[in-house]
Design a protein around this motif. Structure first.
Motif, mmCIF file in Angstrom:
data_model
loop_
_atom_site.group_PDB
_atom_site.id
_atom_site.type_symbol
_atom_site.label_atom_id
_atom_site.label_comp_id
_atom_site.label_asym_id
_atom_site.label_seq_id
_atom_site.Cartn_x
_atom_site.Cartn_y
_atom_site.Cartn_z
ATOM 1 N N HIS A 64 115.802 2.723 -5.251
ATOM 2 C CA HIS A 64 116.629 2.316 -3.931
ATOM 3 C C HIS A 64 116.345 3.906 -3.561
ATOM 4 N N HIS A 66 117.005 7.612 -1.569
ATOM 5 C CA HIS A 66 117.363 8.155 -0.536
ATOM 6 C C HIS A 66 117.473 10.195 -0.966
ATOM 7 N N ALA A 108 113.977 4.305 -0.677
ATOM 8 C CA ALA A 108 114.133 3.007 0.573
ATOM 9 C C ALA A 108 114.707 3.410 2.240
ATOM 10 N N LYS A 185 109.745 0.987 5.902
ATOM 11 C CA LYS A 185 110.945 0.240 5.771
ATOM 12 C C LYS A 185 111.419 -0.028 6.937
ATOM 13 N N ASP A 323 121.365 3.449 -2.787
ATOM 14 C CA ASP A 323 122.000 4.391 -1.687
ATOM 15 C C ASP A 323 122.894 5.751 -1.901
HETATM 16 ZN ZN LIG Z 1 120.005 2.372 1.923
#
Ligand SMILES: [Zn+2]
Length: 426
Positions: A64, A66, A108, A185, A323
């Protein structure tokens, strides 16, 4: 690379079995052989690397990612970064993650439409270093949903791309396909970070989610979603999403539905950011009291724990990561998720490492050649100082990462001292 033989190593092969003393050889960009015991693979013509008892294993996958996040305290700050600086930052983060042992990243969401596409293509061309990378669209969100940072009369760029109604969504997904993302997404639920669309609210209707799915499936791109509420996860299942993020507030009946599709889907709770926001973000104004009374995070964590303890028992492919790139979850600390899985969800270290390696190869769509130390598999490997099955926190200290190899090439050369490189063995 020519034939290279790693000796005197503990081998964690990615299957979830305990590490064993053994040897691994690499020829070109593939694993040539994996052996248990000592002096099993002939050294003739090989460059021998003495691992000094370190653990050799497949590289980790961040499920995930970023990589365009800038360790900000507010999502809205990311929208204010100009494209040129943002592209360089994204490239920097790609390199940073590779150095921390992440040889694959499944995105993500990007923060601008072409950031990740451009960085992916540069990595693949060999001009810049980075993990194997699946590039995502920005989060596709409804007006007022998670990621809509706009404000009336004011000009703010948003990390999300806003689309309302099936027609706007179809057009936006087609646009992202045209720009060559690997994965779309879409934020089906809101989040407690967004006052106007909370975690247990839907931000899109069935018809809107169906419109995104229709285009993605017909054009052959993957679909991932932000879905915290029970009804949002049901929509993702109904419309055949491949990757479902979060799924915190789902009922046991929905867990049954996830289990029924477990060979087709992947989940990632992305629990690291929630944990750190709840307990470690006071310095940025999110005191434990605000995290509880305003953001309702401890209750969310209780739900996450309940859901993922159950997912583990049922053998659903749940992957760590997620995240990282906020002020309290800085980019590069992503492997802390491995520890969260063990402490919060009851995974054994070997289980979570299997999820980060074998299932990592599968989420990248390369399960038949990535994520295991096995003859013929791609040589994406790392060497760790110590035994991570005994201490899952080892990955969090860069000093413990003694070697990073991607596609048969070193990004981090085997560290002298613990892992001595001898030239051509006699
Ligand atoms: Zn996220």
């Amino acid at each position: 690379m020519g034939l290279t033989l790693f000796k005197n190593v503990l081998v964690f092969d990615g299957t979830g079995s305990d590490p064993f003393p053994g040897e691994v050889s690499v020829q070109g960009n593939r694993v040539q052989s994996v052996a248990k015991g000592k002096d099993q693979i002939p050294t003739d013509g090989a460059t021998v690397v003495d691992g000094g008892g370190a653990t050799i294993m497949p590289g980790l996958c961040e499920a995930h990612g970023h990589i365009s996040y800038n360790d900000c305290a507010k999502l809205s700050e990311i929208g204010d970064i100009p494209p040129e600086e943002h592209t360089l930052l994204t490239a920097y983060n790609a390199k940073l993650l590779l150095g921390m042992g992440f040889t694959s990243v499944y995105s993500a969401a990007s923060s601008k439409p072409r950031l990740e596409v451009a960085v992916r293509d540069e990595i693949n061309s060999g001009r810049i270093p980075g993990p194997r990378f699946k590039a995502a669209s920005p989060e596709i969100v409804s007006t007022g949903g998670l990621g809509d940072e706009r404000q009336y009369h004011m000009h703010h760029e948003s990390v999300g791309m806003i689309a309302d109604g099936p027609d706007e969504i179809r057009k936006l997904v087609r646009l992202m396909v045209r720009e060559r993302v690997d994965t779309i997404k879409i934020n089906i639920s809101g989040d407690n970070f967004t006052e106007t669309c909370r975690a247990e609210m839907l931000s899109y209707t069935d018809e809107e989610v169906g419109a995104a799915a229709e285009v993605a499936h017909s054009r052959g791109v993957w679909l991932a979603c932000h879905a915290r509420s029970d009804d949002s996860v049901r929509l993702a299942l109904k419309h055949n999403f491949r990757v479902i993020y979060h799924a915190d507030f789902i009922t046991n009946e929905t867990i049954d539905m996830v289990e029924a599709k477990k060979d087709e889907i992947f989940l990632a709770p992305a629990v690291g950011a929630i944990y750190a926001t709840a307990y470690e973000a006071s310095e940025w104004g999110i005191t434990p009291e605000i995290a509880d009374k305003v953001m309702d995070l401890p209750r969310k964590l209780e739900h996450t724990e309940r859901v993922y303890r159950e997912m583990r028992k049922r053998g659903v492919r749940v992957l760590p990561g997620g995240d990282y790139g906020f002020a309290w979850t800085p980019m590069g600390t992503n492997s802390r998720d491995l520890e969260h899985f063990v402490k919060m969800f009851g995974y054994t270290p070997a289980e979570v490492l299997m999820a980060a390696t074998k299932w990592g190869g599968e989420i990248m769509g390369m399960g038949d050649e990535l994520g295991l130390l096995k003859t013929g598999y791609l040589a994406d490997m790392i060497m760790i100082d110590g035994d991570p099955v005994k201490d899952i926190t080892l990955f969090q200290n860069k000093d413990n990462i003694l070697m990073v190899m991607k596609d048969g090439e070193y990004f981090v050369e085997p560290r002298p001292g613990r892992a001595k490189v001898h030239q051509k063995a006699a």
